[in-house]
Design a protein around this motif. Structure first.
Motif, PDB file in Angstrom:
ATOM      1  N   VAL A 110       0.893  -1.156   0.023  1.00  0.00           N
ATOM      2  CA  VAL A 110      -0.026   0.021   0.063  1.00  0.00           C
ATOM      3  C   VAL A 110       0.814   1.241   0.050  1.00  0.00           C
ATOM      4  CG1 VAL A 110      -1.623   1.332   1.391  1.00  0.00           C
ATOM      5  CG2 VAL A 110      -1.982  -0.999   1.100  1.00  0.00           C
ATOM      6  N   ILE A 111       1.965   1.276   0.922  1.00  0.00           N
ATOM      7  CA  ILE A 111       2.632   2.264   0.879  1.00  0.00           C
ATOM      8  C   ILE A 111       3.557   2.556  -0.472  1.00  0.00           C
ATOM      9  CG2 ILE A 111       4.978   3.474   1.914  1.00  0.00           C
ATOM     10  CD1 ILE A 111       3.923   2.136   4.594  1.00  0.00           C
ATOM     11  N   ASN A 112       3.983   1.729  -1.108  1.00  0.00           N
ATOM     12  CA  ASN A 112       4.642   1.636  -2.387  1.00  0.00           C
ATOM     13  C   ASN A 112       3.733   2.018  -3.457  1.00  0.00           C
ATOM     14  OD1 ASN A 112       7.256   1.191  -1.749  1.00  0.00           O
ATOM     15  ND2 ASN A 112       6.716  -1.193  -1.817  1.00  0.00           N
ATOM     16  N   VAL A 113       2.557   1.591  -3.527  1.00  0.00           N
ATOM     17  CA  VAL A 113       1.422   2.188  -4.412  1.00  0.00           C
ATOM     18  C   VAL A 113       1.210   3.652  -4.283  1.00  0.00           C
ATOM     19  CG1 VAL A 113      -1.138   1.954  -5.101  1.00  0.00           C
ATOM     20  CG2 VAL A 113       0.103  -0.163  -4.962  1.00  0.00           C
ATOM     21  N   ILE A 114       0.860   4.080  -2.889  1.00  0.00           N
ATOM     22  CA  ILE A 114       0.710   5.471  -2.757  1.00  0.00           C
ATOM     23  C   ILE A 114       1.817   6.251  -3.091  1.00  0.00           C
ATOM     24  CG2 ILE A 114       0.375   7.006  -0.816  1.00  0.00           C
ATOM     25  CD1 ILE A 114      -1.631   4.961   0.336  1.00  0.00           C
ATOM     26  N   SER A 115       3.223   5.982  -2.592  1.00  0.00           N
ATOM     27  CA  SER A 115       4.276   6.761  -3.019  1.00  0.00           C
ATOM     28  C   SER A 115       4.265   6.650  -4.723  1.00  0.00           C
ATOM     29  CB  SER A 115       5.740   5.992  -2.577  1.00  0.00           C
ATOM     30  OG  SER A 115       5.474   5.761  -1.484  1.00  0.00           O
ATOM     31  N   PHE A 116       3.960   5.583  -5.448  1.00  0.00           N
ATOM     32  CA  PHE A 116       4.083   5.384  -7.027  1.00  0.00           C
ATOM     33  C   PHE A 116       3.168   6.603  -7.695  1.00  0.00           C
ATOM     34  CE2 PHE A 116       2.426   4.101 -10.816  1.00  0.00           C
ATOM     35  CZ  PHE A 116       3.688   4.193 -11.691  1.00  0.00           C
ATOM     36  N   ILE A 117       1.959   6.552  -7.150  1.00  0.00           N
ATOM     37  CA  ILE A 117       0.847   7.577  -7.319  1.00  0.00           C
ATOM     38  C   ILE A 117       1.071   8.916  -7.120  1.00  0.00           C
ATOM     39  CG2 ILE A 117      -1.421   8.317  -7.109  1.00  0.00           C
ATOM     40  CD1 ILE A 117      -2.223   5.355  -6.475  1.00  0.00           C
ATOM     41  N   PHE A 118       1.824   9.391  -5.983  1.00  0.00           N
ATOM     42  CA  PHE A 118       2.244  10.558  -5.394  1.00  0.00           C
ATOM     43  C   PHE A 118       3.257  11.042  -6.693  1.00  0.00           C
ATOM     44  CE2 PHE A 118       5.401  13.259  -3.287  1.00  0.00           C
ATOM     45  CZ  PHE A 118       4.328  14.499  -2.875  1.00  0.00           C
ATOM     46  N   TYR A 119       4.268  10.151  -6.833  1.00  0.00           N
ATOM     47  CA  TYR A 119       5.415  10.623  -7.552  1.00  0.00           C
ATOM     48  C   TYR A 119       4.858  10.714  -9.249  1.00  0.00           C
ATOM     49  CZ  TYR A 119       8.694  10.053  -3.847  1.00  0.00           C
ATOM     50  OH  TYR A 119       9.689  10.324  -2.809  1.00  0.00           O
ATOM     51  N   PHE A 120       3.902  10.021  -9.632  1.00  0.00           N
ATOM     52  CA  PHE A 120       3.393  10.132 -10.826  1.00  0.00           C
ATOM     53  C   PHE A 120       2.668  11.375 -11.037  1.00  0.00           C
ATOM     54  CE2 PHE A 120      -0.048   9.339 -13.771  1.00  0.00           C
ATOM     55  CZ  PHE A 120       0.624   8.998 -14.948  1.00  0.00           C
ATOM     56  N   MET A 121       1.871  11.789 -10.090  1.00  0.00           N
ATOM     57  CA  MET A 121       1.115  12.890 -10.081  1.00  0.00           C
ATOM     58  C   MET A 121       1.985  14.240 -10.066  1.00  0.00           C
ATOM     59  SD  MET A 121      -1.800  11.980 -10.641  1.00  0.00           S
ATOM     60  CE  MET A 121      -3.148  13.092 -10.120  1.00  0.00           C
ATOM     61  N   ALA A 122       3.047  14.240  -9.021  1.00  0.00           N
ATOM     62  CA  ALA A 122       4.148  15.391  -9.070  1.00  0.00           C
ATOM     63  C   ALA A 122       4.760  15.324 -10.525  1.00  0.00           C
ATOM     64  CB  ALA A 122       5.013  15.020  -8.041  1.00  0.00           C
ATOM     65  N   GLY A 123       5.102  14.486 -10.988  1.00  0.00           N
ATOM     66  CA  GLY A 123       5.682  14.350 -12.368  1.00  0.00           C
ATOM     67  C   GLY A 123       4.819  15.176 -13.519  1.00  0.00           C
ATOM     68  N   MET A 124       3.610  14.668 -13.407  1.00  0.00           N
ATOM     69  CA  MET A 124       2.547  15.124 -14.194  1.00  0.00           C
ATOM     70  C   MET A 124       2.227  16.607 -13.948  1.00  0.00           C
ATOM     71  SD  MET A 124       1.521  12.963 -16.321  1.00  0.00           S
ATOM     72  CE  MET A 124      -0.067  13.249 -16.964  1.00  0.00           C
ATOM     73  N   PHE A 125       2.220  17.141 -12.566  1.00  0.00           N
ATOM     74  CA  PHE A 125       1.883  18.310 -12.115  1.00  0.00           C
ATOM     75  C   PHE A 125       3.237  19.346 -12.568  1.00  0.00           C
ATOM     76  CE2 PHE A 125       2.148  21.792  -9.201  1.00  0.00           C
ATOM     77  CZ  PHE A 125       0.924  22.480  -9.573  1.00  0.00           C
ATOM     78  N   SER A 126       4.463  18.965 -12.660  1.00  0.00           N
ATOM     79  CA  SER A 126       5.516  19.358 -12.941  1.00  0.00           C
ATOM     80  C   SER A 126       5.672  19.686 -14.397  1.00  0.00           C
ATOM     81  CB  SER A 126       6.840  18.879 -12.354  1.00  0.00           C
ATOM     82  OG  SER A 126       6.964  17.983 -12.963  1.00  0.00           O
ATOM     83  N   ALA A 127       5.051  18.625 -15.201  1.00  0.00           N
ATOM     84  CA  ALA A 127       5.062  18.851 -16.709  1.00  0.00           C
ATOM     85  C   ALA A 127       4.035  19.797 -17.269  1.00  0.00           C
ATOM     86  CB  ALA A 127       4.956  17.337 -17.316  1.00  0.00           C
ATOM     87  N   MET A 128       3.120  19.987 -16.522  1.00  0.00           N
ATOM     88  CA  MET A 128       2.005  20.935 -16.863  1.00  0.00           C
ATOM     89  C   MET A 128       2.441  22.506 -16.672  1.00  0.00           C
ATOM     90  SD  MET A 128      -1.425  18.620 -15.436  1.00  0.00           S
ATOM     91  CE  MET A 128      -2.648  19.687 -16.028  1.00  0.00           C
ATOM     92  N   MET A 129       3.596  22.613 -15.839  1.00  0.00           N
ATOM     93  CA  MET A 129       3.958  24.054 -15.725  1.00  0.00           C
ATOM     94  C   MET A 129       4.721  24.436 -16.401  1.00  0.00           C
ATOM     95  SD  MET A 129       2.642  25.537 -12.868  1.00  0.00           S
ATOM     96  CE  MET A 129       1.791  25.023 -11.649  1.00  0.00           C
TER      97      MET A 129
END
Length: 129
Positions: A110-129
């Motif tokens: 669960v912690i690994n899945v949450i970390s993956f989602i967090f890093y994926f969303m952070a990467g998507m957010f920084s790509a949008m900027m």
């Protein structure tokens, strides 16, 4: 000297470790000179429960260190309790080892899945900027 006296001969029969040899007695259970008896009336111990040590080690190395260590400690108690004749305690310790290892496995995933989602969303957010 008493005429009826006959010297005792040593026991020459070996019964695969389960008989009246080398100071061990089989009086309805494994019993040695220390008075230890395992509580199984027919002298047969049930098979040793699986200690789940491999699962506990894998959880410790791959998923969740603290819960994996608890699993290792519980798994290491199984053999000792079984050899001491405490079969029910060995079964309980094996169940605890499996329980803590499974909790560590699930929480680690669960912690690994949450970390993956967090890093994926952070990467998507920084790509949008």
């Amino acid at each position: 000297m008493d005429q009826n006296y006959q010297p005792q001969q040593p026991n020459q029969q070996y019964n695969n470790g389960y008989g009246n040899n080398n100071g061990y007695q089989n009086n309805g259970g494994f019993q040695n000179n220390g008075g230890f008896q395992n509580g199984f009336g027919n002298g047969n111990m049930p098979p040793k429960p699986d200690n789940n040590m491999v699962l506990a080690i894998l959880v410790t190395l791959c998923c969740c260190l603290p819960l994996g260590i608890v699993g290792i400690v519980k798994a290491s108690q199984v053999n000792t309790l079984y050899m001491a004749g405490q079969y029910q305690a060995a079964v309980a310790s094996a169940a605890d080892a499996k329980k803590w290892s499974m909790i560590g496995l699930i929480s680690g995933l669960v912690i690994n899945v949450i970390s993956f989602i967090f890093y994926f969303m952070a990467g998507m957010f920084s790509a949008m900027m």
